[in-house]
Write a protein that holds these residues in place. Sequence first.
Motif, PDB file in Angstrom:
ATOM      1  N   GLY A   1     -28.500  -3.128 -38.174  1.00 58.19           N
ATOM      2  CA  GLY A   1     -29.193  -1.893 -38.512  1.00 58.19           C
ATOM      3  C   GLY A   1     -28.942  -1.484 -39.951  1.00 58.19           C
ATOM      4  N   MET A   2     -27.720  -1.688 -40.437  1.00 57.53           N
ATOM      5  CA  MET A   2     -27.405  -1.367 -41.837  1.00 57.53           C
ATOM      6  C   MET A   2     -28.135  -2.303 -42.786  1.00 57.53           C
ATOM      7  SD  MET A   2     -23.372  -0.261 -41.805  1.00 57.53           S
ATOM      8  CE  MET A   2     -22.756  -1.660 -40.860  1.00 57.53           C
ATOM      9  N   ILE A   3     -28.226  -3.577 -42.420  1.00 56.85           N
ATOM     10  CA  ILE A   3     -28.983  -4.527 -43.250  1.00 56.85           C
ATOM     11  C   ILE A   3     -30.452  -4.119 -43.296  1.00 56.85           C
ATOM     12  CG2 ILE A   3     -29.805  -6.912 -43.374  1.00 56.85           C
ATOM     13  CD1 ILE A   3     -27.115  -7.792 -42.253  1.00 56.85           C
ATOM     14  N   GLY A   4     -30.977  -3.645 -42.149  1.00 57.44           N
ATOM     15  CA  GLY A   4     -32.369  -3.209 -42.102  1.00 57.44           C
ATOM     16  C   GLY A   4     -32.658  -2.077 -43.059  1.00 57.44           C
ATOM     17  N   LYS A   5     -31.716  -1.148 -43.210  1.00 59.99           N
ATOM     18  CA  LYS A   5     -31.904  -0.040 -44.153  1.00 59.99           C
ATOM     19  C   LYS A   5     -32.004  -0.555 -45.588  1.00 59.99           C
ATOM     20  CE  LYS A   5     -29.683   3.572 -41.374  1.00 59.99           C
ATOM     21  NZ  LYS A   5     -28.567   4.551 -41.292  1.00 59.99           N
ATOM     22  N   LEU A   6     -31.251  -1.591 -45.891  1.00 59.68           N
ATOM     23  CA  LEU A   6     -31.321  -2.181 -47.226  1.00 59.68           C
ATOM     24  C   LEU A   6     -32.647  -2.919 -47.425  1.00 59.68           C
ATOM     25  CD1 LEU A   6     -27.692  -3.606 -47.587  1.00 59.68           C
ATOM     26  CD2 LEU A   6     -28.632  -1.531 -48.631  1.00 59.68           C
ATOM     27  N   LEU A   7     -33.089  -3.635 -46.406  1.00 57.20           N
ATOM     28  CA  LEU A   7     -34.353  -4.363 -46.502  1.00 57.20           C
ATOM     29  C   LEU A   7     -35.530  -3.411 -46.684  1.00 57.20           C
ATOM     30  CD1 LEU A   7     -33.847  -7.040 -43.688  1.00 57.20           C
ATOM     31  CD2 LEU A   7     -33.734  -7.401 -46.155  1.00 57.20           C
ATOM     32  N   TYR A   8     -35.439  -2.232 -46.109  1.00 54.87           N
ATOM     33  CA  TYR A   8     -36.506  -1.235 -46.235  1.00 54.87           C
ATOM     34  C   TYR A   8     -36.716  -0.833 -47.690  1.00 54.87           C
ATOM     35  CZ  TYR A   8     -39.009   3.189 -45.696  1.00 54.87           C
ATOM     36  OH  TYR A   8     -39.918   4.215 -45.801  1.00 54.87           O
ATOM     37  N   LEU A   9     -35.677  -0.947 -48.491  1.00 55.70           N
ATOM     38  CA  LEU A   9     -35.763  -0.545 -49.894  1.00 55.70           C
ATOM     39  C   LEU A   9     -36.542  -1.543 -50.754  1.00 55.70           C
ATOM     40  CD1 LEU A   9     -32.094   0.711 -50.420  1.00 55.70           C
ATOM     41  CD2 LEU A   9     -34.130   2.075 -49.892  1.00 55.70           C
ATOM     42  N   VAL A  10     -36.818  -2.723 -50.206  1.00 54.07           N
ATOM     43  CA  VAL A  10     -37.591  -3.734 -50.956  1.00 54.07           C
ATOM     44  C   VAL A  10     -39.064  -3.344 -50.881  1.00 54.07           C
ATOM     45  CG1 VAL A  10     -38.144  -6.184 -51.188  1.00 54.07           C
ATOM     46  CG2 VAL A  10     -35.872  -5.485 -50.361  1.00 54.07           C
ATOM     47  N   LYS A  11     -39.566  -2.792 -51.958  1.00 56.02           N
ATOM     48  CA  LYS A  11     -40.898  -2.166 -51.958  1.00 56.02           C
ATOM     49  C   LYS A  11     -42.012  -3.140 -51.597  1.00 56.02           C
ATOM     50  CE  LYS A  11     -43.967   0.687 -54.792  1.00 56.02           C
ATOM     51  NZ  LYS A  11     -44.157   1.317 -56.128  1.00 56.02           N
ATOM     52  N   SER A  12     -41.954  -4.363 -52.119  1.00 55.47           N
ATOM     53  CA  SER A  12     -43.033  -5.321 -51.866  1.00 55.47           C
ATOM     54  C   SER A  12     -43.165  -5.629 -50.382  1.00 55.47           C
ATOM     55  CB  SER A  12     -42.792  -6.608 -52.657  1.00 55.47           C
ATOM     56  OG  SER A  12     -41.560  -7.220 -52.284  1.00 55.47           O
TER      57      SER A  12
END
Length: 302
Positions: free
Chosen positions: A45-56
């Motif tokens: 879940g924490m990794i998912g929050k970081l992936l969400y920040l990848v705008k593309s």
Amino acid sequence: MANGQPQATITEKPKGIAVHLYGILFGFLKLIGRLPYPVVNGLGGMIGKLLYLVKSRRNIVLANLKYCFPELTNDQRLTLCKAHFRSLGIGFIELAVAWYKPFKDLEKYQEVRGLEHYQKAQASGQGILFLGYHITSLELAGAVMSRHLDFAAFYRPNKNASLNYHIQKGRNNRSQTLGRNDIRTIGKWLKSGHNLWFMPDQDMGRKSTVFAPFYGKPAATLNSPMRIAKLGNAQVLPISYHKEHGKMILEVMPPIEFSGDDLADCSLMNQVLESCINKAPEQYYWVHRRFKTRPEGEASIY
């Protein structure tokens, strides 16, 4: 796999420092696989929050959701997008569980339904074409499937030979993987009574596709499942999988029959897959540009 089932070919171990570096990475994943499953979900879940920040990547997901769910408000789609990336992060780290955690430690995190459809198809002596689709927890779905069903799956080799070696080795801890094969060879294999897990839900361009409705929108849809089933005289069983309250729910669905009309058959297939995806829409692989190939004259949605 059962005796007589084609065996996976493990790529010869590459040489050089890269394979050792990846070995360290996958060794770390093995350690993660020993953690309690809820802890792995939390890390994912924490990794998912970081992936969400990848705008593309986020823009691709939002474009897909806007196209497929026009009835939702912007806030609802944003909520669904965030849930998707959480699921994506969990799926990313969950492969450690799928490949390396002992099956006995996974039993309470899975539920299997519809095995009677599989057993009936097996008793016929025909090969089975399992129709699946891509979800964020695909590796775990495959691991659960391999516990209850006899099958092999396609594996598209990674261009990085060192990474490819470790991925193939990890997947073969659970089930057999096969390199890409031509349709005629696969047809013969199914005709011999073997089973195949096939996921025809991604955009593969214009070759061997027709534009069939997917969430009411034209999507380039592979007609190869129909050709494979016909050549292999195989039964076609859709298979559904999604996570619910931290548990993987696997369901073998009743067989479907193709008519021989590509548009009608691709439409039927997409309709069945939609019904499966709708059980947990945030877990579908929306980060893929499913509608990249457009009908002539239609602009890109991305």
